[in-house]
Design an enzyme around this catalytic site. Structure first.
Site, PDB file in Angstrom:
ATOM      1  N   GLU A   4     -76.886  23.370  26.497  1.00 20.95           N
ATOM      2  CA  GLU A   4     -77.977  23.191  25.520  1.00 20.95           C
ATOM      3  C   GLU A   4     -78.326  24.489  24.796  1.00 20.95           C
ATOM      4  O   GLU A   4     -78.073  25.580  25.314  1.00 20.95           O
ATOM      5  CB  GLU A   4     -79.223  22.635  26.211  1.00 20.95           C
ATOM      6  CG  GLU A   4     -79.663  23.457  27.401  1.00 20.95           C
ATOM      7  CD  GLU A   4     -81.163  23.496  27.585  1.00 20.95           C
ATOM      8  OE1 GLU A   4     -81.888  23.664  26.591  1.00 20.95           O
ATOM      9  OE2 GLU A   4     -81.601  23.366  28.746  1.00 20.95           O
ATOM     10  N   LYS A  46     -87.581  23.496  18.156  1.00 20.96           N
ATOM     11  CA  LYS A  46     -87.191  23.022  19.490  1.00 20.96           C
ATOM     12  C   LYS A  46     -87.232  21.502  19.412  1.00 20.96           C
ATOM     13  O   LYS A  46     -88.288  20.929  19.129  1.00 20.96           O
ATOM     14  CB  LYS A  46     -88.185  23.574  20.518  1.00 20.96           C
ATOM     15  CG  LYS A  46     -88.014  23.051  21.931  1.00 20.96           C
ATOM     16  CD  LYS A  46     -89.056  23.658  22.870  1.00 20.96           C
ATOM     17  CE  LYS A  46     -89.194  22.861  24.150  1.00 20.96           C
ATOM     18  NZ  LYS A  46     -90.308  23.309  24.981  1.00 20.96           N
ATOM     19  N   VAL A  93     -83.161  19.529  27.057  1.00 22.97           N
ATOM     20  CA  VAL A  93     -82.411  18.638  27.949  1.00 22.97           C
ATOM     21  C   VAL A  93     -82.421  17.215  27.395  1.00 22.97           C
ATOM     22  O   VAL A  93     -81.382  16.534  27.359  1.00 22.97           O
ATOM     23  CB  VAL A  93     -83.007  18.674  29.373  1.00 22.97           C
ATOM     24  CG1 VAL A  93     -82.428  17.563  30.241  1.00 22.97           C
ATOM     25  CG2 VAL A  93     -82.753  20.035  30.019  1.00 22.97           C
ATOM     26  N   ASP A 112     -99.180  16.534  29.996  1.00 19.60           N
ATOM     27  CA  ASP A 112     -97.941  17.064  29.430  1.00 19.60           C
ATOM     28  C   ASP A 112     -96.815  16.796  30.418  1.00 19.60           C
ATOM     29  O   ASP A 112     -96.698  17.450  31.453  1.00 19.60           O
ATOM     30  CB  ASP A 112     -98.113  18.569  29.180  1.00 19.60           C
ATOM     31  CG  ASP A 112     -96.872  19.200  28.544  1.00 19.60           C
ATOM     32  OD1 ASP A 112     -95.835  18.512  28.451  1.00 19.60           O
ATOM     33  OD2 ASP A 112     -96.952  20.372  28.146  1.00 19.60           O
ATOM     34  N   SER A 126     -92.670  16.280  30.476  1.00 17.54           N
ATOM     35  CA  SER A 126     -91.504  16.548  29.625  1.00 17.54           C
ATOM     36  C   SER A 126     -90.749  15.274  29.256  1.00 17.54           C
ATOM     37  O   SER A 126     -90.533  14.389  30.097  1.00 17.54           O
ATOM     38  CB  SER A 126     -90.549  17.494  30.351  1.00 17.54           C
ATOM     39  OG  SER A 126     -89.406  17.715  29.565  1.00 17.54           O
ATOM     40  N   ALA A 127     -90.303  15.242  28.001  1.00 16.41           N
ATOM     41  CA  ALA A 127     -89.442  14.142  27.541  1.00 16.41           C
ATOM     42  C   ALA A 127     -88.133  14.104  28.327  1.00 16.41           C
ATOM     43  O   ALA A 127     -87.446  13.075  28.346  1.00 16.41           O
ATOM     44  CB  ALA A 127     -89.165  14.303  26.050  1.00 16.41           C
ATOM     45  N   ASP A 128     -87.795  15.214  28.999  1.00 17.22           N
ATOM     46  CA  ASP A 128     -86.548  15.248  29.786  1.00 17.22           C
ATOM     47  C   ASP A 128     -86.514  14.125  30.825  1.00 17.22           C
ATOM     48  O   ASP A 128     -85.467  13.519  31.069  1.00 17.22           O
ATOM     49  CB  ASP A 128     -86.421  16.577  30.557  1.00 17.22           C
ATOM     50  CG  ASP A 128     -86.282  17.784  29.642  1.00 17.22           C
ATOM     51  OD1 ASP A 128     -86.166  17.609  28.423  1.00 17.22           O
ATOM     52  OD2 ASP A 128     -86.295  18.914  30.185  1.00 17.22           O
ATOM     53  N   LYS A 138     -88.247  23.417  36.587  1.00 24.26           N
ATOM     54  CA  LYS A 138     -88.829  24.758  36.406  1.00 24.26           C
ATOM     55  C   LYS A 138     -90.102  24.891  37.252  1.00 24.26           C
ATOM     56  O   LYS A 138     -90.923  23.976  37.299  1.00 24.26           O
ATOM     57  CB  LYS A 138     -89.127  24.985  34.935  1.00 24.26           C
ATOM     58  CG  LYS A 138     -87.849  25.392  34.192  1.00 24.26           C
ATOM     59  CD  LYS A 138     -88.139  25.994  32.862  1.00 24.26           C
ATOM     60  CE  LYS A 138     -88.376  24.958  31.832  1.00 24.26           C
ATOM     61  NZ  LYS A 138     -87.215  24.167  31.489  1.00 24.26           N
TER      62      LYS A 138
END
Ligand code: PSU
Ligand code: MN
Length: 305
Positions: free
Chosen positions: A27, A88, A108, A140, A142-144, A161
């Site tokens: 990525e 991003k 990702v 919040d 993540s869309a991951d 992370k």
């Protein structure tokens, strides 16, 4: 078994596909937004070398002036690094970048979407996104995580992370039905730390056996799989040291003021600074280790095509 290419998300003539089997997707967000820009070219070369050493072909993913590209050239990456600002791209703004002819680094979530269109089955990153701390105040997530439920790839990652709420992220993976494999580990790794007290769904120690499972499971479910690969022992960061940097970073205005897709890069940048670069070296080491394992998996998978 070669899987059919997914074309629902993109017309195949819109995709620039330079991936050569056995391919490993890499990525661009980790290079452009996750690490200091002056290290990006060197890190990109190191990640590509790790994939090549393991017997596979790297394919760097990004959107180049609106063209979704799997297998970016060195010049295309250089243009990203020379630009004053690069978007991003996660699931929510990918389509606009393509439509409007904008360049963007893929996270990702969007690397998975484009790599799947190109027929790639393995992807290496540093650490996936997840559930941020204080999500009950501002949710919040993540869309991951959601991309993993939609796109058929194995994602090699050092857990999630550790700026995140790790137990909540692990629960969310379970809730979304995303299989988490521990590679040579029984626990879900936390990026800079090799171990947590959180479980994985199952453990594999041999890349060939893991590749066989990936081959079976991608075909069976059509969804993503997490391959959790702990940071190399030599680069692990002690939890107490890590906790100090993280709590200091959280009080800084640049971090407190950043929201949405700026939150993760702002926090990572401040921690890289506070740690005097120690977290940068650790981040690079884990990403290289993930690229190497992804290369072995892709090479083993190609035996099943
Ligand atoms: N791994 C790293 N560094 C990074 C990332 C992954 O070692 O910067 C990026 C990936 O692109 C991932 C993104 O998708 O961070 C997560 O961002 P967010 O929390 O905004 O979803
Ligand atoms: Mn976010």
């Amino acid at each position: 078994m070669q899987l059919p290419k997914r074309t629902a998300a993109l017309k195949s003539n819109q995709l620039i596909n330079r991936a050569k089997s056995p391919a490993v997707a890499l990525e661009t967000t980790i290079l452009v937004h996750g690490l200091p820009k002056q290290r990006a070219l060197e890190v990109s070369n190191q990640l590509e070398q790790e994939v090549t050493n393991a017997g596979a072909n790297p394919a760097l993913v990004g959107v180049v002036k609106g063209a979704p590209t799997v297998g970016m050239t060195r010049d295309e990456l250089q243009a990203f690094l020379d630009a004053e600002q690069i978007d991003k791209l996660n699931t929510s703004n990918l389509g606009h970048a393509i439509h409007a002819g904008i360049s963007g680094a893929t996270t990702v979530s969007t690397t998975m979407e484009l790599a799947e269109c190109a027929g790639v089955r393995v992807f290496a990153t540093g650490g996936i996104g997840g559930v941020h701390q204080n999500y009950h105040v501002r949710p919040d997530i993540s869309a991951d995580l959601f991309a993993l439920t939609r796109h058929r790839l194995a994602v090699v990652t050092s857990g999630c992370k550790n700026i995140l709420d790790i137990p909540a992220t692990r629960e969310m993976l379970e809730t979304l039905g995303i299989t988490v494999i521990g590679f040579k580990t029984d626990t879900f790794p936390a990026f800079y730390q090799r171990e947590t007290d959180l479980p994985v769904d199952t453990r594999y120690d041999d890349p060939h056996e893991l590749a066989e499972f990936i081959d079976f499971e991608l075909a069976r479910s059509g969804r993503g799989i997490v391959v959790a690969n702990p940071i190399p022992v030599t680069h692990e960061i002690q939890l107490s040291e890590w906790g100090n940097w993280l709590s200091q970073a959280r009080t800084l205005p640049s971090v407190m003021d950043s929201k949405g897709r700026d939150a993760t890069p702002a926090l990572l940048a401040e921690i890289h600074r506070l740690s005097d670069g120690k977290t940068i070296e650790a981040n690079i080491a884990l990403a290289r280790s993930n690229a190497n394992l992804a290369g072995s998996l892709a090479a083993a998978l190609s035996g099943h095509d």
